[in-house]
Design an enzyme around this catalytic site. Sequence first.
Site, PDB file in Angstrom:
ATOM      1  N   GLY A   8      12.100  48.540 -16.004  1.00 40.96           N
ATOM      2  CA  GLY A   8      12.723  48.384 -17.327  1.00 40.96           C
ATOM      3  C   GLY A   8      13.598  47.146 -17.370  1.00 40.96           C
ATOM      4  N   LEU A  10      13.426  44.307 -18.761  1.00 42.15           N
ATOM      5  CA  LEU A  10      13.582  43.487 -19.972  1.00 42.15           C
ATOM      6  C   LEU A  10      14.474  44.169 -21.005  1.00 42.15           C
ATOM      7  CD1 LEU A  10       9.942  42.116 -20.194  1.00 42.15           C
ATOM      8  CD2 LEU A  10      11.978  40.971 -19.318  1.00 42.15           C
ATOM      9  N   GLY A  11      15.081  45.288 -20.638  1.00 39.16           N
ATOM     10  CA  GLY A  11      15.970  45.991 -21.553  1.00 39.16           C
ATOM     11  C   GLY A  11      17.381  45.412 -21.546  1.00 39.16           C
ATOM     12  N   GLN A  12      18.294  46.157 -22.194  1.00 36.10           N
ATOM     13  CA  GLN A  12      19.662  45.638 -22.378  1.00 36.10           C
ATOM     14  C   GLN A  12      20.352  45.371 -21.036  1.00 36.10           C
ATOM     15  OE1 GLN A  12      22.582  48.281 -24.112  1.00 36.10           O
ATOM     16  NE2 GLN A  12      23.953  46.619 -24.652  1.00 36.10           N
ATOM     17  N   ASP A  54       4.573  50.425 -15.309  1.00 38.07           N
ATOM     18  CA  ASP A  54       4.872  51.574 -16.170  1.00 38.07           C
ATOM     19  C   ASP A  54       5.263  52.693 -15.214  1.00 38.07           C
ATOM     20  OD1 ASP A  54       4.749  53.933 -17.607  1.00 38.07           O
ATOM     21  OD2 ASP A  54       2.961  53.353 -18.748  1.00 38.07           O
ATOM     22  N   ILE A  55       6.504  53.172 -15.288  1.00 35.23           N
ATOM     23  CA  ILE A  55       6.943  54.142 -14.269  1.00 35.23           C
ATOM     24  C   ILE A  55       6.251  55.497 -14.398  1.00 35.23           C
ATOM     25  CG2 ILE A  55       9.151  53.034 -13.781  1.00 35.23           C
ATOM     26  CD1 ILE A  55      10.505  55.372 -15.378  1.00 35.23           C
ATOM     27  N   TYR A 143      17.395  63.436 -24.594  1.00 36.65           N
ATOM     28  CA  TYR A 143      17.895  62.394 -23.677  1.00 36.65           C
ATOM     29  C   TYR A 143      18.892  63.006 -22.691  1.00 36.65           C
ATOM     30  CZ  TYR A 143      20.406  58.016 -22.446  1.00 36.65           C
ATOM     31  OH  TYR A 143      20.997  56.959 -21.799  1.00 36.65           O
ATOM     32  N   LYS A 147      18.825  63.467 -18.678  1.00 34.45           N
ATOM     33  CA  LYS A 147      19.851  62.811 -17.847  1.00 34.45           C
ATOM     34  C   LYS A 147      20.473  63.803 -16.874  1.00 34.45           C
ATOM     35  CE  LYS A 147      19.414  58.600 -18.816  1.00 34.45           C
ATOM     36  NZ  LYS A 147      18.947  57.691 -17.753  1.00 34.45           N
TER      37      LYS A 147
HETATM   38  P1  NAD Z   1      16.784  49.719 -22.817  1.00 35.39           P
HETATM   39  O1  NAD Z   1      16.193  50.654 -23.796  1.00 35.39           O
HETATM   40  O2  NAD Z   1      17.451  48.505 -23.315  1.00 35.39           O
HETATM   41  O3  NAD Z   1      15.702  49.268 -21.754  1.00 35.39           O
HETATM   42  C1  NAD Z   1      14.808  50.171 -21.176  1.00 35.39           C
HETATM   43  C2  NAD Z   1      13.538  49.430 -20.825  1.00 35.39           C
HETATM   44  O4  NAD Z   1      12.601  50.376 -20.288  1.00 35.39           O
HETATM   45  C3  NAD Z   1      12.853  48.770 -22.023  1.00 35.39           C
HETATM   46  O5  NAD Z   1      12.600  47.416 -21.716  1.00 35.39           O
HETATM   47  C4  NAD Z   1      11.550  49.558 -22.184  1.00 35.39           C
HETATM   48  O6  NAD Z   1      10.468  48.768 -22.623  1.00 35.39           O
HETATM   49  C5  NAD Z   1      11.320  50.020 -20.767  1.00 35.39           C
HETATM   50  N1  NAD Z   1      10.423  51.170 -20.646  1.00 35.39           N
HETATM   51  C6  NAD Z   1      10.255  52.202 -21.511  1.00 35.39           C
HETATM   52  N2  NAD Z   1       9.302  53.036 -21.019  1.00 35.39           N
HETATM   53  C7  NAD Z   1       8.896  52.538 -19.838  1.00 35.39           C
HETATM   54  C8  NAD Z   1       7.959  52.927 -18.872  1.00 35.39           C
HETATM   55  N3  NAD Z   1       7.206  54.025 -19.028  1.00 35.39           N
HETATM   56  N4  NAD Z   1       7.823  52.173 -17.750  1.00 35.39           N
HETATM   57  C9  NAD Z   1       8.536  51.053 -17.584  1.00 35.39           C
HETATM   58  N5  NAD Z   1       9.406  50.590 -18.486  1.00 35.39           N
HETATM   59  C10 NAD Z   1       9.604  51.339 -19.604  1.00 35.39           C
HETATM   60  O7  NAD Z   1      17.772  50.574 -21.892  1.00 35.39           O
HETATM   61  P2  NAD Z   1      19.072  50.094 -21.114  1.00 35.39           P
HETATM   62  O8  NAD Z   1      20.202  50.134 -22.069  1.00 35.39           O
HETATM   63  O9  NAD Z   1      18.792  48.850 -20.368  1.00 35.39           O
HETATM   64  O10 NAD Z   1      19.272  51.343 -20.144  1.00 35.39           O
HETATM   65  C11 NAD Z   1      18.869  51.343 -18.791  1.00 35.39           C
HETATM   66  C12 NAD Z   1      19.310  52.657 -18.170  1.00 35.39           C
HETATM   67  O11 NAD Z   1      20.731  52.827 -18.347  1.00 35.39           O
HETATM   68  C13 NAD Z   1      18.672  53.897 -18.805  1.00 35.39           C
HETATM   69  O12 NAD Z   1      18.473  54.876 -17.827  1.00 35.39           O
HETATM   70  C14 NAD Z   1      19.743  54.393 -19.774  1.00 35.39           C
HETATM   71  O13 NAD Z   1      19.651  55.767 -20.009  1.00 35.39           O
HETATM   72  C15 NAD Z   1      20.996  54.050 -18.992  1.00 35.39           C
HETATM   73  N6  NAD Z   1      22.155  53.944 -19.875  1.00 35.39           N
HETATM   74  C16 NAD Z   1      22.263  52.928 -20.770  1.00 35.39           C
HETATM   75  C17 NAD Z   1      23.368  52.877 -21.613  1.00 35.39           C
HETATM   76  C18 NAD Z   1      23.529  51.786 -22.627  1.00 35.39           C
HETATM   77  O14 NAD Z   1      24.458  51.867 -23.449  1.00 35.39           O
HETATM   78  N7  NAD Z   1      22.703  50.752 -22.628  1.00 35.39           N
HETATM   79  C19 NAD Z   1      24.347  53.860 -21.524  1.00 35.39           C
HETATM   80  C20 NAD Z   1      24.187  54.903 -20.627  1.00 35.39           C
HETATM   81  C21 NAD Z   1      23.092  54.925 -19.772  1.00 35.39           C
HETATM   82  N1  SER Z   2      24.178  54.061 -25.057  1.00 41.55           N
HETATM   83  C1  SER Z   2      23.415  55.220 -24.715  1.00 41.55           C
HETATM   84  C2  SER Z   2      22.888  55.877 -25.944  1.00 41.55           C
HETATM   85  O1  SER Z   2      23.573  55.826 -26.952  1.00 41.55           O
HETATM   86  C3  SER Z   2      24.240  56.214 -23.947  1.00 41.55           C
HETATM   87  O2  SER Z   2      23.484  56.719 -22.932  1.00 41.55           O
HETATM   88  O3  SER Z   2      21.832  56.436 -25.902  1.00 41.55           O
END
Ligand code: NAD
Ligand code: SER
Length: 318
Positions: A8, A10-12, A54-55, A143, A147
């Site tokens: 993942g 390319l995510g945030q 793809d996980i 979600y 978690k």
């Molecule tokens: P995001 O949604 O920005 O990025 C997740 C990435 O996973 C995306 O690029 C998406 O395309 C990819 N993805 C989706 N399905 C997939 C699959 N089957 N195989 C491979 N890739 C796949 O999420 P994020 O904000 O970067 O979060 C990363 C982790 O941190 C997650 O576990 C999330 O629950 C956790 N988290 C994030 C936040 C937040 O505020 N950003 C807060 C609490 C926890």
């Molecule tokens: N930022 C995340 C959400 O709102 C918290 O896990 O889903």
Amino acid sequence: MKKILITGALGQIGSELTMRLRKEYGNDNVVASGLSAKEGSEEVVESGHFEIVDITNAQQVADTVKKHNIDTIINLAAILSAVGESKPNLAWDVNMGGLYNVLEVGREFNVAVFTPSSIAAFGPSTPAKNTPQDTIQRPTTMYGVTKVAGELLCDYYYERFGVDTRGVRFPGLISYKTLPGGGTTDYAVEIYYKALQEGKFTCPLGKDTYMDMMYMPDALDAIIDLAEADPAKLKHRNAFNVTAMSFSPEDIFASIKKLIPEFTMGYDVNPILQKIADSWPDSLDDSAAREEWGWNPKYDLDKMTKDMLENLRIKLGK
Ligand code: NAD
Ligand code: SER
């Protein structure tokens, strides 16, 4: 950590974590992966190895680990809260099925696994203020269900198979590089864009909605510091409460208004998001993370607001 695979990526979080880790561990030692190279940052895809993973496809995870001789997987692939409520089956498949595949690969190839949990692992019956590290967890979103189950599964793989699993419960993360992927805390990113682009913001959450939040540089420190922490000092492993600030929409509005006095905000509450936000803690107790591996965030609300606005002005040409 010597050879790291980020799922993942390319995510945030991943788009910033990949670049930070490449700087610290070397470009060749950090393999970014995602569903498609076209999805996000060119910088991430082009500055080092990039693989399609793809996980939910266990073979793809295993092949990538073998190909690059990976010793640590940072598993960021997930479906977040708001998208998870509209697509609960997908959230289950990715957050549980995908995590199971990653842990199995961790067991088979003796690879450490870091997976973030979330404030969403708590629910309405959890004490909302100064939420303890170890407390009631009865989340009411898909979600959140994935978690809390993920925290337990990671603990199980450590206890039963000796996989070096670690993780934090992140609050809402705020950053200016990559937009968030469909969560309940996303308003706290969008408000900065709207302040600069339109001078006004319509908030989807009510004015007294308090949630924990954190600026991305602190979140990256949390991942690296815990992943590198001395295991002898860890009493917990997979679900450390971490927070940097707790604020309501009124608080973040006031913080932005100090620097953009003409900024205005109204409300149009989204009942689905409000219900999710109301089920989460107002503020976390993160003393276990402070004691066990030295967690100490650097950004409070005003310091984050200043940095967000400075960087977004450059990004948006405002
Ligand atoms: P995001 O949604 O920005 O990025 C997740 C990435 O996973 C995306 O690029 C998406 O395309 C990819 N993805 C989706 N399905 C997939 C699959 N089957 N195989 C491979 N890739 C796949 O999420 P994020 O904000 O970067 O979060 C990363 C982790 O941190 C997650 O576990 C999330 O629950 C956790 N988290 C994030 C936040 C937040 O505020 N950003 C807060 C609490 C926890
Ligand atoms: N930022 C995340 C959400 O709102 C918290 O896990 O889903």
